[in-house]
Design an enzyme around this catalytic site. Structure first.
Site, PDB file in Angstrom:
ATOM      1  CB  SER A 165      66.551 -35.557  43.283  1.00 58.04           C
ATOM      2  OG  SER A 165      67.635 -34.664  43.338  1.00 58.04           O
ATOM      3  CB  SER A 188      70.204 -36.491  42.542  1.00 57.56           C
ATOM      4  OG  SER A 188      69.174 -36.845  43.415  1.00 57.56           O
ATOM      5  CE  LYS A 201      68.950 -40.048  44.460  1.00 62.20           C
ATOM      6  NZ  LYS A 201      68.179 -38.824  44.750  1.00 62.20           N
TER       7      LYS A 201
END
Lengths: 542, 542
Positions: free
Chosen positions: B234, B210, B135
Site C-alpha cells: 500500500s 491503498s 494517509k
C-alpha cells in the site's frame, strides 16, 4: 500408548545418563549421608584437583575468560574442571539431563590447538574456551531434547538450536544440558524421565523451575554461565531459589529457534524468551552483549535483532518500587530485604525512589494463563499418553491443565486487552520517567516441593514483554519470624500462599532476591541500570 | 442499516470538505478541460505566487528544512504554499479526505514566533516547519478517520495517532489527510465517501492504493513528504503508480498506534507497517532517521524500537536480482527498465549482481491473503451494511471478500508455514551474502482502473516482514511494444495479467520503478544500500 511405557524409557535413559560420567568422577555415596552441607562436597570429595577447585570456585565467566585469554589455564583444564564439578553436582541434586563431557573435552583440545596456530594479532572469539551449560530445551546436535517428556526420549537432534550454534561460533564449550519440569512450566523441576532436581540448600525445598537444573548446577558451581528460557518466570524463579543472577530479556532478542517449549510451533501470543543465568551480574551482561553483537538475525529468522550500542547508565536513576503487586503479599523476609535494598539505594544519593502501584495485575495474569493454554490441554495430554506417563504433582498444583481452549476471536480479544494494558504500563513507565522498576521476583522464597502457584511477580513481565533481571541479595535468617495471616490482604488466594511461610525453621538460609524490570526492547538500558543497582546493593561480588 | 444512508453521509461530507478550501484557491474549472497536462496546472493557474511555485517545485523535504533553518522562508510561507498546492492538486485528482489548512497555517505562525524567541544555541527540532501529509488512516485529533467508510464519518478522533504526535513533536506541520480505497486494501483509491483519486498522469489509470491519495498528491507536489501504511504493497504500489519513492519499513519500526486499518484491533499475523513516501530517496531516510531517533517506544506501546546507528553502505554491494517471481511475468517495459538498472549497477563496478530465484511465492502469497481474512468478511460487510454502502469495484476485483474464516489452530498452522518460509528466505539472503534484493515492485506499471489483482511482488515482503523501498527509474516510452502472450509462462493467472499491457498507446508516460528489499529489522542497512543504488541509477535527483 503408541510408544514403550514411560517407566522403561526412563529407566534406560537414566542408565545411559549415568554411564556418561567417568568412573573416576563417581561420588562416594557415603559423603551424602548425614547432615553434610552439599556446598562443601565439591571441594572436599577428592575428585577435583586443587587447580580445578580454584578454577570452578573463584571466578565468574568474565574472570575465566581473562584467564583463558592470557593462558593461565588451557581450555582443556577449564573444561575438565567444570565437567567434573557438574558431574559431582549432578550426583547430589540430579540436575543434568544430557551429558557430553567427552565431546566437550575433545573440543577443548581442538581449541587449545587452534590457539597455538593463531597468527599474531588474530583475536580470540569473545567466549573462547568458556564452558556454558544449557537448559534441556535447547537442541544440541546428536543429543535428545526430551525436556523430560518420555515420548521425546531417543530422538537425537539433527541440528543445533540457534543459541547453541551461536555459542559454539563464539568459542564456548557445551558440555551438558539441565533438568526441567514436565511441560517446562512449573517451579519444580520434576519429570517422569529424569526425576526431580533438588535444591542444594535444602532438599525439601524446590530448586525452582522451569530452568531448575540450571539453577542448582550454577549454585554448586558446576557451571558459571547457563542458558535458560522464561515464559512465566522460568529463568527468574530458579535464580531466586538458588541465589544466582537470572536475566529474562525481551522475547525474541536472543535466538529461540530450535527450542522445545510448552508452546507448540506457530503458537503466538506470549513468547518464551532465552536468557542467561550466572553467578555475577556482569556475566549476564557478558552473555547479552556477546550474543547481541554476533548478528543474531543470521542464526534465527524469528529474532528481533537489536544492535548493542554501549549504553551507559544515567548518573542518577529514578527507580519505581513495588512492594506488593496487589495479588500476593510478600512474606516478612521478602519485605525486609526489599526495604533493605531500597534503603541502600536511597542512601547512595544516586537513586531516586518512586513508590509504584501496578494496575490490574490479577486480571492480566489470568489472561497470561489463557495465553499458555490457547489450544487447551489436548496436545499436552496426548504427549503424555504416548508413553502412559502421569502428570507430575507440580503440574497438578498450578492448574494449567483442564483449562478451556480459546477461539481465534478469543485470541484476538486477549490481544486487544493486552494492547490496552501495554498502553497503561507505558504511561506508568513514561509519566514517572522511570529507569527501572524494583520489586520482589516472588512474594516468597523458594517453597516446599510442589506448592508453588504464584506467578504474578514474574509473569506480568512476560505478559507485557518487559525485560527483567533477578539479583540475589540476602538469605532468610533466624530473625525472620512469620507474622499474622491478617497481613495478607489480597483475598483467600493470598492468604493460602502467605501462610506457606512458617518462619526460619524451615526456610533459614534460602536466598532472597530483588527483580529489576526495564522497558520492552530497552534491554541494554535495563542492564546498565540494574548493574548500577547491583553494585550499590551488593558491592563488587565475584 | 443503523446509520444514515451512505449517500447522504458522503454528500454532506464532501460538501464540508469543499468548504475547507478558501475561495481564492478554487481552480478555474476551464483549466481542466481539454487535453491539458495536469502537471502544468499548479504553476500556471495563478493561485500560487512565484515564491510559492519555487518552494513547492524546486525542493525536497531535506532542502526545504535547510531553507527553513536558515530562514530563507518563514514556516508560514512554506505551509501556505503547500496548502495551496494541495488544494489545487485535490481539485484535479480528488486526493484529499480531511483538510485542515487553517490549523496548519495557525501552527506555522506559532512556530515562526517560537523561533524568534529561541535563545542562541538552542537547536530547532529536526522537522521544524516541514509540512507533512498523512494517509487518512492516521488519527489526527479533531478530524475524522473514516478511511472512506461511511460508518466512520463524523466521528472526530479524540487523540492523535502516535505518528501524528511524533511528527508534531519533531516540528512538522500537519495540513491534510489523503484518500484510500474502501477497506484500505486495493490498488485503486476509491471509496463511497470520497470517491476515487485519479492518477495525474492519466485519468483512465489507477493512482494506486491503498495510499493512493498520498501518491497523487506527492506527484503533483502538493506535498513533499507523506506518510502511508503498507500491509500488502500500500505504500509501494502508489509510489510506483505516481513515480515517487516509497519505503515500507519492517512492521512495528515506525509507530502504528492510532491507525484504522483493514485489520481489527488484536488481529495478529501480518501487520501493517507505517512508512514515508517522498520525491527523493534522501527524504525517505530523513523520515526514517528522524522517527527512529526520537524514541518511538515512548509514543506507542507496540513498536519495535530499534536505535539509529548511523550505518554506512558497504563499499561494494552484493545485490540479488529477481527478474520474475514465478507467479507473474513482468511486461516488456518493466523488463527493459530492470535490465537497464542492472546494467548500470554492473557498470559501476561497485555492485556484484547475483541472479536469484524466489522459492514458493505463489503459496506464500496465498497464505498472505488468508492472514488478511482470518475472521472472514463478516466484520467488513457489517461495516458496509451500517450505512448501506456497496462494495467498490476494485474490492470485488481482488476477491478479498467471501474468503473462509480461519480457526485458531488454522492460524497457528499459517504461522508454522510462515516460520518455515522465513528460514528458507534467511538462508537465501545469508548464503548468498546479500546486501539487498532488486526486483520490480509489480509485474506491470499502474493499470487501468479496477483491474489490479497481483500482489506477489510487494506482498511477499509483508508476509516475511522484510523492509522494501520503491525507486522510480523511467517511464513507458513509444518503443515499449507489447509482446506475445506466450511469454507469460506461469499459467493462466499470469497470462490474464500479462495481457493487460497493451503497448505504449495507453501506457505511455507511466512510471516504472525498481524495488530494493532488505532483511527484516535491518532497515538502516537497507536504506544505506538502496541509497547507493539510487545514486548509481538516478544520479543526484532533487
Amino acid at each position: 500408548m503408541t510408544q514403550q511405557d514411560y517407566k522403561i524409557i526412563s529407566h534406560e535413559k537414566r542408565l545411559r545418563r549415568s554411564q556418561k560420567i567417568p568412573p573416576a568422577w563417581i561420588l562416594d555415596q557415603e559423603m551424602l549421608h548425614g547432615s553434610i552441607n552439599l556446598f562443601d562436597v565439591p571441594p572436599t570429595c577428592g575428585i577435583l584437583s586443587e587447580t580445578e577447585i580454584e578454577i570452578t570456585s573463584n571466578y565468574d565467566a568474565t574472570g575465566l575468560l581473562m584467564g583463558l585469554k592470557v593462558g593461565t589455564w588451557s581450555v582443556e583444564q577449564v573444561t575438565t574442571a567444570f565437567c567434573k564439578r557438574a558431574a559431582i553436582a549432578h550426583q547430589m541434586v540430579n540436575c543434568l539431563t544430557e551429558i557430553f563431557f567427552d565431546q566437550a573435552i575433545e573440543r577443548a583440545r581442538q581449541l587449545d590447538k587452534q590457539r597455538l596456530d593463531l597468527t599474531d594479532g588474530k583475536t580470540l572469539p569473545p567466549l573462547f574456551g568458556l564452558p556454558v551449560s544449557l537448559k534441556d530445551t535447547f537442541q544440541v546436535k546428536g543429543h535428545d531434547t526430551s525436556t523430560g517428556l518420555a515420548c521425546y526420549v531417543n530422538a537425537p537432534a539433527e541440528e543445533h538450536s540457534a543459541i547453541a550454534a551461536m555459542l559454539l561460533d563464539l568459542g564456548a564449550i557445551l558440555y551438558c544440558k539441565t533438568n526441567v519440569p514436565q511441560l517446562v512450566m512449573t517451579a519444580d523441576s520434576d519429570n517422569n524421565v529424569f526425576g526431580r532436581t533438588l535444591n542444594p540448600i535444602n532438599a525439601s525445598i524446590t530448586a525452582g523451575g522451569s530452568t531448575g537444573g540450571e539453577g542448582a548446577l550454577l549454585a554448586l558451581r558446576g557451571s558459571v554461565l547457563g542458558v535458560g528460557t522464561d515464559i512465566g518466570g522460568s529463568i527468574r524463579v530458579p535464580a531466586l531459589c538458588n541465589g544466582i543472577y537470572g536475566l529474562r530479556p525481551s522475547a525474541g532478542l536472543i535466538p529461540h529457534g530450535g527450542t522445545r517449549d510448552l508452546t507448540e510451533p506457530g503458537t503466538d501470543g506470549v513468547r518464551s524468551s532465552v536468557g542467561p543465568m550466572a553467578t555475577t551480574f556482569r556475566d549476564c551482561v557478558l552473555f547479552l552483549k556477546s550474543i547481541m553483537k554476533a548478528g543474531t538475525w543470521k542464526y534465527d529468522s524469528a529474532v528481533i535483532s537489536l544492535p548493542w550500542i554501549d549504553l551507559k547508565a544515567a548518573k542518577t536513576l529514578r527507580i519505581g518500587v513495588v512492594e506488593d503487586d496487589g495479588v500476593y503479599t510478600p512474606v516478612p523476609p521478602v519485605r525486609r530485604v526489599l526495604k533493605k535494598a531500597v534503603d541502600q539505594l536511597r542512601q547512595s544519593n544516586a537513586v531516586e525512589i518512586i513508590p509504584l502501584t501496578l494496575p490490574n495485575v490479577k486480571n492480566l495474569c489470568e489472561d497470561l494463563l489463557t495465553y499458555f493454554t490457547l489450544l487447551g490441554d489436548e496436545n499436552y495430554l496426548e504427549q503424555f499418553s504416548r508413553t502412559g506417563e502421569p502428570v507430575v504433582p507440580s503440574l497438578k498444583t498450578i492448574g494449567l491443565l483442564s483449562r478451556e481452549k480459546t477461539t481465534l476471536k478469543g485470541f484476538f480479544d486477549l490481544n486487544v486487552r493486552r494492547a490496552e494494558a501495554a498502553k497503561v504500563y507505558l504511561r506508568l513507565f513514561c509519566d514517572n520517567n522511570l529507569d527501572a522498576i524494583l520489586m520482589p521476583p516472588a512474594p516468597h522464597t523458594a517453597l516446599p516441593l510442589d506448592t508453588w502457584t504464584s506467578i504474578t511477580y514474574t509473569g506480568l513481565w512476560n505478559y507485557l514483554d518487559y525485560p527483567a533481571v533477578v539479583i540475589p541479595i540476602d538469605v532468610v535468617t533466624d530473625s525472620d519470624s512469620k507474622d499474622d495471616l491478617s497481613n495478607a490482604k489480597n483475598g483467600t488466594h493470598d492468604a493460602e500462599v502467605y501462610k506457606l511461610y512458617t518462619g526460619p525453621d524451615l526456610y533459614k538460609g534460602l536466598p532472597i532476591a530483588v527483580q529489576v524490570v526495564g522497558y520492552r526492547h530497552q534491554d541494554e538500558a535495563l542492564v546498565a541500570t540494574a548493574g548500577m543497582l547491583d553494585s550499590i546493593i551488593n558491592g563488587e561480588r565475584l
